[in-house]
Design an enzyme around this catalytic site. Structure first.
Site, PDB file in Angstrom:
ATOM      1  N   ASN A  26      61.799  38.660  48.394  1.00  0.00           N
ATOM      2  CA  ASN A  26      61.417  39.547  47.716  1.00  0.00           C
ATOM      3  C   ASN A  26      60.767  39.516  46.280  1.00  0.00           C
ATOM      4  O   ASN A  26      60.435  40.359  45.730  1.00  0.00           O
ATOM      5  CB  ASN A  26      62.568  40.655  47.774  1.00  0.00           C
ATOM      6  CG  ASN A  26      63.631  40.056  46.946  1.00  0.00           C
ATOM      7  OD1 ASN A  26      64.428  39.537  47.512  1.00  0.00           O
ATOM      8  ND2 ASN A  26      63.766  40.543  45.611  1.00  0.00           N
ATOM      9  N   TYR A 178      74.427  23.228  39.757  1.00  0.00           N
ATOM     10  CA  TYR A 178      73.008  23.629  40.084  1.00  0.00           C
ATOM     11  C   TYR A 178      72.264  22.195  40.764  1.00  0.00           C
ATOM     12  O   TYR A 178      71.870  22.097  42.009  1.00  0.00           O
ATOM     13  CB  TYR A 178      72.247  24.166  39.109  1.00  0.00           C
ATOM     14  CG  TYR A 178      70.849  24.577  39.528  1.00  0.00           C
ATOM     15  CD1 TYR A 178      70.318  25.399  40.310  1.00  0.00           C
ATOM     16  CD2 TYR A 178      69.805  23.673  39.097  1.00  0.00           C
ATOM     17  CE1 TYR A 178      68.973  25.428  40.892  1.00  0.00           C
ATOM     18  CE2 TYR A 178      68.526  23.872  39.561  1.00  0.00           C
ATOM     19  CZ  TYR A 178      68.031  24.787  40.344  1.00  0.00           C
ATOM     20  OH  TYR A 178      66.641  24.794  40.707  1.00  0.00           O
TER      21      TYR A 178
END
Length: 312
Positions: A26, A178
């Site tokens: 999105n 991460y």
């Protein structure tokens, strides 16, 4: 010598017979990927955590591409129950999937655990995509020129696996975890290629990274100095999401792509530019590391892989 013209999304061939699943669809790289694939006629399943944002993205896309073939389905990659529910829905609706783009990710949030008790970045960026790939693999095996494109980062070169503390309970650094998750993406893509090749599967596993691209990744989750550095100080140096998506689009669509290849930007430091073949960190290509991560991932997700055609 004739100079080869740069590869852009306009060079993508007709995709009207193909079905794509794009995670994190999105916004950012995912939305740019969906837009380019839909423009070439592809049927694209937008896998999104927030269905309302997904529907708004579709409205935006349809305003410019009224004939685009798009569907929105909810997927929270950090929750393995959601991954299984998404896979069930897609399997019920589609006999085949041609390309799975493992694009979604989160970056450097404060430490938190997934519903299954896994560190959130490892859960979302790696374990969710590992499970999704396994659950859709037979649909991919039935696809046309089928591929799994796993999106990693240049940060994978600074990553390693904290196998003795995957949840960060004994020590957590947002950026170190991460980097671990992006390293795991690269290791997974390489090990998946080895296993698919050994099984004689038609599915190709390909890796891509976007260089340094301006997306919500750098601002939606990071805090403190990480958010300041990537969200403000360095942001003017970033390329657009449309440019950053080119390596994964190339990996997903170019007829000459082979399994096991890795694509990133062709500019200095692989930070900007058009797609070119790049090399993973040597540690990410290590077969023993791949086997160990695979074993851990199967244990943590409960998902095994069985390359072969769809059976239901």
């Amino acid at each position: 010598m004739t100079q080869q013209r740069p590869w852009t999304a306009e060079r993508i061939g007709d995709q009207s017979t193909r079905v794509f699943v794009v995670t994190g669809a999105n916004s950012g790289l995912g939305l740019a990927t969906v837009r380019a694939l839909a423009a070439r006629g592809g049927h694209v399943i937008l896998a999104v955590r927030d269905e309302e944002k997904g529907r708004r993205a579709v409205e935006l896309l349809l305003a410019g591409q009224p004939d685009a073939r798009l569907e929105v389905r909810r997927l929270d990659l950090a929750d393995l129950d959601s991954v299984r529910a998404f896979a069930r829905e897609v399997r019920a609706a589609h006999r085949r999937i041609d390309v799975l783009v493992n694009n979604a990710g989160i970056m450097a949030p404060p430490r938190r655990l997934s519903p299954q008790g896994h560190e959130s970045q490892f859960a979302c960026n790696h374990l969710g995509h590992f499970a999704l790939t396994g659950l859709l693999l037979d649909r991919l095996s039935a696809g046309k020129d089928p591929r799994v494109v796993t999106v990693t980062s240049t940060n994978h070169r600074q990553g390693r696996l904290f196998l003795d503390d995957l949840t960060g309970e004994r020590g957590y650094s947002p950026m170190a975890f991460y980097n671990q998750s992006k390293f795991a993406n690269a290791v997974f893509g390489q090990e998946l290629h080895r296993r698919l090749s050994e099984a004689g599967s038609p599915v190709r596993s390909v890796l891509a990274h976007p260089g340094y691209s301006a997306t919500r990744l750098q601002t939606s989750a990071p805090v403190g100095m990480v958010r300041m550095l990537f969200g403000r100080v360095l942001r003017p140096l970033a390329q657009s999401a449309e440019r950053g998506a080119l390596p994964q689009l190339y990996a997903a669509t170019d007829p000459g792509v082979r399994g096991g290849e890795f694509f990133g930007p062709d500019g200095p430091g692989e930070l900007r530019g058009g797609p070119k073949r790049v090399r993973p960190a040597p540690a990410a290509a290590d077969a023993a590391t791949g086997r160990r991560l695979w074993e851990v991932s199967e244990l943590l997700t409960g998902v095994g892989f069985a390359p072969g055609p769809a059976t239901d």
